[in-house]
Motif scaffolding. Sequence first.
Motif, PDB file in Angstrom:
ATOM      1  N   LYS A  62     -71.950  10.036  17.305  1.00 49.36           N
ATOM      2  CA  LYS A  62     -71.166  10.499  16.163  1.00 49.36           C
ATOM      3  C   LYS A  62     -72.079  10.845  14.990  1.00 49.36           C
ATOM      4  N   GLN A  63     -71.464  11.603  14.056  1.00 48.03           N
ATOM      5  CA  GLN A  63     -72.173  11.965  12.839  1.00 48.03           C
ATOM      6  C   GLN A  63     -72.504  10.703  12.036  1.00 48.03           C
ATOM      7  N   GLN A  64     -73.657  10.680  11.356  1.00 45.91           N
ATOM      8  CA  GLN A  64     -74.133   9.545  10.560  1.00 45.91           C
ATOM      9  C   GLN A  64     -74.266   8.286  11.419  1.00 45.91           C
ATOM     10  N   THR A  65     -74.703   8.497  12.680  1.00 49.35           N
ATOM     11  CA  THR A  65     -74.928   7.371  13.599  1.00 49.35           C
ATOM     12  C   THR A  65     -76.157   7.687  14.438  1.00 49.35           C
ATOM     13  N   SER A  66     -76.907   6.665  14.768  1.00 50.97           N
ATOM     14  CA  SER A  66     -78.062   6.816  15.670  1.00 50.97           C
ATOM     15  C   SER A  66     -77.877   5.869  16.850  1.00 50.97           C
ATOM     16  N   ALA A  67     -78.255   6.370  18.053  1.00 45.70           N
ATOM     17  CA  ALA A  67     -78.143   5.563  19.268  1.00 45.70           C
ATOM     18  C   ALA A  67     -79.536   5.199  19.762  1.00 45.70           C
ATOM     19  N   ILE A  68     -79.709   3.956  20.209  1.00 48.34           N
ATOM     20  CA  ILE A  68     -80.977   3.461  20.739  1.00 48.34           C
ATOM     21  C   ILE A  68     -80.891   3.480  22.264  1.00 48.34           C
ATOM     22  N   VAL A  69     -81.786   4.254  22.895  1.00 49.41           N
ATOM     23  CA  VAL A  69     -81.799   4.372  24.361  1.00 49.41           C
ATOM     24  C   VAL A  69     -82.999   3.593  24.895  1.00 49.41           C
ATOM     25  N   PHE A 101     -87.752   0.162  24.903  1.00 50.31           N
ATOM     26  CA  PHE A 101     -87.319   1.231  24.012  1.00 50.31           C
ATOM     27  C   PHE A 101     -87.796   2.576  24.532  1.00 50.31           C
ATOM     28  N   LEU A 102     -86.841   3.537  24.556  1.00 50.68           N
ATOM     29  CA  LEU A 102     -87.180   4.863  25.046  1.00 50.68           C
ATOM     30  C   LEU A 102     -87.132   5.895  23.926  1.00 50.68           C
ATOM     31  N   SER A 103     -85.981   5.965  23.223  1.00 48.60           N
ATOM     32  CA  SER A 103     -85.833   7.002  22.195  1.00 48.60           C
ATOM     33  C   SER A 103     -84.660   6.672  21.277  1.00 48.60           C
ATOM     34  N   ILE A 104     -84.635   7.428  20.194  1.00 46.82           N
ATOM     35  CA  ILE A 104     -83.520   7.332  19.246  1.00 46.82           C
ATOM     36  C   ILE A 104     -82.798   8.667  19.273  1.00 46.82           C
ATOM     37  N   ARG A 105     -81.511   8.623  19.551  1.00 45.67           N
ATOM     38  CA  ARG A 105     -80.720   9.852  19.616  1.00 45.67           C
ATOM     39  C   ARG A 105     -79.797   9.924  18.392  1.00 45.67           C
ATOM     40  N   GLN A 156     -77.907   0.848   2.949  1.00 46.94           N
ATOM     41  CA  GLN A 156     -77.913   1.933   3.931  1.00 46.94           C
ATOM     42  C   GLN A 156     -79.162   1.826   4.793  1.00 46.94           C
ATOM     43  N   VAL A 157     -79.003   2.130   6.081  1.00 46.63           N
ATOM     44  CA  VAL A 157     -80.149   2.155   6.990  1.00 46.63           C
ATOM     45  C   VAL A 157     -80.882   3.479   6.837  1.00 46.63           C
ATOM     46  N   LEU A 158     -82.185   3.396   6.612  1.00 47.03           N
ATOM     47  CA  LEU A 158     -82.987   4.612   6.496  1.00 47.03           C
ATOM     48  C   LEU A 158     -83.094   5.291   7.866  1.00 47.03           C
ATOM     49  N   LYS A 159     -82.875   6.596   7.889  1.00 46.93           N
ATOM     50  CA  LYS A 159     -82.849   7.325   9.155  1.00 46.93           C
ATOM     51  C   LYS A 159     -84.194   7.281   9.868  1.00 46.93           C
ATOM     52  N   GLU A 160     -85.261   7.272   9.074  1.00 49.94           N
ATOM     53  CA  GLU A 160     -86.589   7.258   9.686  1.00 49.94           C
ATOM     54  C   GLU A 160     -87.034   5.859  10.094  1.00 49.94           C
ATOM     55  N   LYS A 161     -86.221   4.822   9.777  1.00 47.41           N
ATOM     56  CA  LYS A 161     -86.577   3.461  10.144  1.00 47.41           C
ATOM     57  C   LYS A 161     -85.477   2.796  10.964  1.00 47.41           C
ATOM     58  N   VAL A 162     -84.833   3.571  11.775  1.00 46.96           N
ATOM     59  CA  VAL A 162     -83.772   3.032  12.628  1.00 46.96           C
ATOM     60  C   VAL A 162     -84.346   2.004  13.609  1.00 46.96           C
ATOM     61  N   TYR A 163     -85.543   2.236  14.107  1.00 52.99           N
ATOM     62  CA  TYR A 163     -86.182   1.302  15.058  1.00 52.99           C
ATOM     63  C   TYR A 163     -86.351  -0.076  14.412  1.00 52.99           C
ATOM     64  N   ASP A 164     -86.869  -0.100  13.150  1.00 59.45           N
ATOM     65  CA  ASP A 164     -87.066  -1.381  12.479  1.00 59.45           C
ATOM     66  C   ASP A 164     -85.734  -2.078  12.202  1.00 59.45           C
ATOM     67  N   ALA A 165     -84.737  -1.288  11.794  1.00 61.04           N
ATOM     68  CA  ALA A 165     -83.434  -1.880  11.486  1.00 61.04           C
ATOM     69  C   ALA A 165     -82.784  -2.486  12.726  1.00 61.04           C
ATOM     70  N   PHE A 166     -83.045  -1.899  13.896  1.00 63.12           N
ATOM     71  CA  PHE A 166     -82.386  -2.397  15.109  1.00 63.12           C
ATOM     72  C   PHE A 166     -83.148  -3.559  15.757  1.00 63.12           C
ATOM     73  N   TYR A 167     -84.469  -3.478  15.748  1.00 61.57           N
ATOM     74  CA  TYR A 167     -85.253  -4.456  16.499  1.00 61.57           C
ATOM     75  C   TYR A 167     -85.799  -5.609  15.650  1.00 61.57           C
ATOM     76  N   LYS A 168     -85.928  -5.421  14.333  1.00 62.27           N
ATOM     77  CA  LYS A 168     -86.548  -6.469  13.532  1.00 62.27           C
ATOM     78  C   LYS A 168     -85.554  -7.508  13.006  1.00 62.27           C
ATOM     79  N   LEU A 169     -84.302  -7.123  12.857  1.00 62.07           N
ATOM     80  CA  LEU A 169     -83.300  -8.051  12.333  1.00 62.07           C
ATOM     81  C   LEU A 169     -82.184  -8.261  13.346  1.00 62.07           C
TER      82      LEU A 169
END
Length: 330
Positions: A26-33, A39-43, A91-104
């Motif tokens: 969805k719009q304004q959402t990132s998926a972790i694959v 970890f493979l990618s962020i969609r 707000q989660v920074l778009k360029e730091k989605v990896y840190d937001a998902f895996y660090k906390l």
Amino acid sequence: MGWSILLIPFLLFGFFVLIASVFTVKQQTSAIVERFGKFLSIRNSGLHFKIPVFDRIAGRINLKIQQLDVMVETKTKDDVFVRLKISVQFQVLKEKVYDAFYKLESPHDQITSYVFDVVRAEVPKMKLDDVFERKDDVAIAVKTELNEAMINYGYDIIKTLVTDIDPDIQVKAAMNRINAAEREKVAAEYEAEAERIKIVAKARAEAESKRLQGQGIADQRREIARGLEESVDVLNNVGINSQEASALIVVTQHYDTLQSIGEHTNSNLILLPNSPQAGSNMLNEMIASFVASNQIGEQMKKDNEAKGITNKQKRTPPPPRAPEGEDLTY
């Protein structure tokens, strides 16, 4: 026919594989694959493909601005317990989605902990009135502390707000009583000032009224005296002497006064005496009193002169006596 029956399972399998390999974000959402748990990618938003069985969507991150409300109970510098509601917009920074998902593991709990820490460090430095007046300082302190801590985890703190300050119910009642007392004090001061202005204005009006009244009485008496003088002159010109003119004027004023009293039915004024000879009697008594006072004054003057001569004689020393056998004749 046999081949057709064998083809159906392959077609169904291919259909399910296709469905499993396609997914949308969805719009304004990132998926972790992830692939095999790595970890493979962020969609980002749109249509995407993945290898079934090998790849899976580990989670989705909301990129919208979110709000977290935190209730903090703490004590002020003057020992008053208050409950503060802190609203944190992040707000989660778009360029730091990896840190937001895996660090906390739980970002909401992390933010709540920092809010508690900052509020309980800042509010005890202030009195209750200062907490209401400087709530923006508390909000800024929370935002600064959260930004420094959460930026490393991919979270940006947009704004922090102190949306509610709720003291103990007894403290609120006391504050309301103080406020009511202050307002009553101000109202009493304004009422007293208004009353003072009324009294001063009334006193000034009465003073002005008395002054004008006195001036009017003086003018009235002056005109009466001038009229009497003119009346006596007129009567003298027709051969009536001053004593007869005065008697005539007194009698005329006496009857004018009686007539004025008779015109007012509710009058409480009583004029005594009210006989026809009253005017002449009053005049004769006045003349007799003037004559008697003049006679007494003349007699007192003669007595004083006689006493003065006697005292002068007493103060004059006798002539010197000549010694026996001597003649003082020159």
